[in-house]
Design a protein around this motif. Structure first.
Motif, PDB file in Angstrom:
ATOM      1  N   CYS A   1      18.320  46.444 -16.281  1.00 58.98           N
ATOM      2  CA  CYS A   1      17.901  47.632 -15.517  1.00 58.98           C
ATOM      3  C   CYS A   1      16.385  47.637 -15.385  1.00 58.98           C
ATOM      4  O   CYS A   1      15.660  47.250 -16.308  1.00 58.98           O
ATOM      5  N   ASN A   2      15.915  48.082 -14.238  1.00 60.85           N
ATOM      6  CA  ASN A   2      14.494  48.219 -13.983  1.00 60.85           C
ATOM      7  C   ASN A   2      14.106  49.661 -14.306  1.00 60.85           C
ATOM      8  O   ASN A   2      14.541  50.591 -13.622  1.00 60.85           O
ATOM      9  N   PRO A   3      13.299  49.877 -15.342  1.00 65.40           N
ATOM     10  CA  PRO A   3      12.947  51.252 -15.729  1.00 65.40           C
ATOM     11  C   PRO A   3      12.109  51.969 -14.669  1.00 65.40           C
ATOM     12  O   PRO A   3      12.115  53.194 -14.592  1.00 65.40           O
ATOM     13  N   ASP A   4      11.395  51.220 -13.827  1.00 65.36           N
ATOM     14  CA  ASP A   4      10.561  51.845 -12.797  1.00 65.36           C
ATOM     15  C   ASP A   4      11.391  52.442 -11.662  1.00 65.36           C
ATOM     16  O   ASP A   4      11.087  53.519 -11.166  1.00 65.36           O
ATOM     17  N   THR A   5      12.426  51.719 -11.266  1.00 61.82           N
ATOM     18  CA  THR A   5      13.244  52.178 -10.143  1.00 61.82           C
ATOM     19  C   THR A   5      14.549  52.826 -10.590  1.00 61.82           C
ATOM     20  O   THR A   5      15.190  53.519  -9.812  1.00 61.82           O
ATOM     21  N   GLY A   6      14.939  52.574 -11.835  1.00 64.83           N
ATOM     22  CA  GLY A   6      16.205  53.104 -12.326  1.00 64.83           C
ATOM     23  C   GLY A   6      17.410  52.344 -11.805  1.00 64.83           C
ATOM     24  O   GLY A   6      18.541  52.748 -12.009  1.00 64.83           O
TER      25      GLY A   6
END
Length: 122
Positions: free
Chosen positions: A90-95
Protein backbone atom coordinates in the motif's frame (compact mmCIF):
# COMPACT_ATOMS: atom_id res chain seq x y z
CA UNK A 1 -6.87 -42.84 73.86
CA UNK A 2 -3.87 -43.94 71.78
CA UNK A 3 -6.18 -46.04 69.58
CA UNK A 4 -8.51 -43.07 69.07
CA UNK A 5 -5.59 -40.83 67.99
CA UNK A 6 -4.41 -43.54 65.59
CA UNK A 7 -7.93 -43.84 64.17
CA UNK A 8 -8.14 -40.05 63.64
CA UNK A 9 -4.71 -40.05 62.03
CA UNK A 10 -5.72 -42.90 59.73
CA UNK A 11 -8.96 -41.12 58.74
CA UNK A 12 -7.03 -37.90 58.12
CA UNK A 13 -4.50 -39.69 55.88
CA UNK A 14 -7.23 -41.41 53.84
CA UNK A 15 -9.07 -38.13 53.45
CA UNK A 16 -5.89 -36.41 52.33
CA UNK A 17 -5.13 -39.23 49.90
CA UNK A 18 -8.53 -39.10 48.22
CA UNK A 19 -8.94 -35.32 48.10
CA UNK A 20 -5.56 -34.56 46.55
CA UNK A 21 -4.55 -36.37 43.44
CA UNK A 22 -1.21 -36.54 41.69
CA UNK A 23 -2.95 -36.72 38.35
CA UNK A 24 -3.87 -33.51 36.63
CA UNK A 25 -5.31 -33.09 33.19
CA UNK A 26 -4.10 -30.49 30.77
CA UNK A 27 -6.72 -28.11 29.33
CA UNK A 28 -5.91 -29.50 25.86
CA UNK A 29 -6.90 -33.00 27.07
CA UNK A 30 -10.21 -31.73 28.37
CA UNK A 31 -10.90 -29.65 25.23
CA UNK A 32 -9.38 -32.25 22.83
CA UNK A 33 -7.32 -29.53 21.12
CA UNK A 34 -3.86 -29.17 19.63
CA UNK A 35 -1.78 -26.22 18.50
CA UNK A 36 -0.45 -25.40 15.04
CA UNK A 37 2.70 -23.27 15.29
CA UNK A 38 3.80 -21.57 12.08
CA UNK A 39 7.07 -19.75 11.48
CA UNK A 40 7.25 -17.23 8.66
CA UNK A 41 10.86 -16.98 7.47
CA UNK A 42 10.06 -14.41 4.79
CA UNK A 43 11.61 -11.04 5.58
CA UNK A 44 9.09 -8.90 3.67
CA UNK A 45 5.61 -10.40 3.57
CA UNK A 46 3.00 -11.75 5.97
CA UNK A 47 1.89 -15.37 5.76
CA UNK A 48 -1.81 -16.24 5.96
CA UNK A 49 -2.96 -19.64 7.23
CA UNK A 50 -6.41 -20.94 6.29
CA UNK A 51 -7.91 -24.12 7.76
CA UNK A 52 -10.65 -26.35 6.32
CA UNK A 53 -13.92 -24.60 5.53
CA UNK A 54 -12.37 -21.14 5.68
CA UNK A 55 -12.87 -18.53 3.02
CA UNK A 56 -9.52 -18.42 1.22
CA UNK A 57 -9.70 -14.68 0.62
CA UNK A 58 -8.60 -11.79 2.74
CA UNK A 59 -7.06 -12.40 6.13
CA UNK A 60 -6.54 -16.01 7.11
CA UNK A 61 -7.48 -17.79 10.30
CA UNK A 62 -3.96 -16.89 11.43
CA UNK A 63 -1.71 -14.13 10.06
CA UNK A 64 2.03 -14.41 10.75
CA UNK A 65 4.09 -11.28 10.29
CA UNK A 66 7.46 -11.42 8.49
CA UNK A 67 10.21 -13.28 10.37
CA UNK A 68 8.00 -14.26 13.28
CA UNK A 69 5.93 -17.14 14.66
CA UNK A 70 2.24 -17.47 15.29
CA UNK A 71 0.02 -20.19 16.68
CA UNK A 72 -3.59 -21.26 16.54
CA UNK A 73 -5.36 -23.78 18.78
CA UNK A 74 -7.74 -26.10 16.94
CA UNK A 75 -9.85 -29.13 17.83
CA UNK A 76 -7.95 -32.37 17.21
CA UNK A 77 -8.65 -33.81 13.77
CA UNK A 78 -7.79 -33.66 10.07
CA UNK A 79 -7.60 -30.39 8.19
CA UNK A 80 -7.03 -29.26 4.63
CA UNK A 81 -4.96 -26.10 4.93
CA UNK A 82 -3.83 -23.34 2.61
CA UNK A 83 -0.92 -20.98 3.12
CA UNK A 84 -0.67 -17.77 1.16
CA UNK A 85 1.95 -15.05 1.23
CA UNK A 86 0.55 -11.53 0.92
CA UNK A 87 2.90 -9.90 -1.59
CA UNK A 88 0.87 -6.73 -2.09
CA UNK A 89 1.67 -3.31 -0.80
CA UNK A 90 0.00 0.00 0.00
CA UNK A 91 1.12 3.54 -0.75
CA UNK A 92 0.61 5.61 2.43
CA UNK A 93 0.58 8.86 0.41
CA UNK A 94 -2.30 7.90 -1.87
CA UNK A 95 -3.95 5.23 0.26
CA UNK A 96 -4.03 2.94 -2.76
CA UNK A 97 -3.08 -0.71 -2.44
CA UNK A 98 -1.84 -3.32 -4.84
CA UNK A 99 -3.33 -6.63 -3.75
CA UNK A 100 -1.36 -9.71 -4.73
CA UNK A 101 -0.87 -13.16 -3.25
CA UNK A 102 1.52 -16.05 -3.70
CA UNK A 103 0.16 -19.51 -2.90
CA UNK A 104 2.76 -21.28 -0.72
CA UNK A 105 1.00 -24.54 0.11
CA UNK A 106 -2.23 -25.57 -1.59
CA UNK A 107 -4.54 -28.09 0.07
CA UNK A 108 -1.97 -29.35 2.57
CA UNK A 109 -3.41 -32.12 4.75
CA UNK A 110 -2.52 -32.00 8.44
CA UNK A 111 -3.51 -34.35 11.25
CA UNK A 112 -3.64 -32.70 14.66
CA UNK A 113 -3.76 -34.81 17.82
CA UNK A 114 -4.94 -33.77 21.25
CA UNK A 115 -2.25 -31.72 23.06
CA UNK A 116 0.05 -31.86 20.01
CA UNK A 117 2.21 -28.92 18.98
CA UNK A 118 2.53 -29.15 15.19
CA UNK A 119 5.38 -26.96 13.89
CA UNK A 120 5.37 -25.69 10.31
CA UNK A 121 8.14 -23.53 8.86
CA UNK A 122 7.81 -21.52 5.65
Amino acid sequence: MKTLKSLYLLIFLFTLLFTTSCESTEPCEEDNTGTVIIENTNSDYSLHFYKSNSVVRGNGDLVIEPQSKGSITLPAGSYSTYLKLFTGSCNPDTGRCLISWELIDDDKEIELSSCEDLNLIY
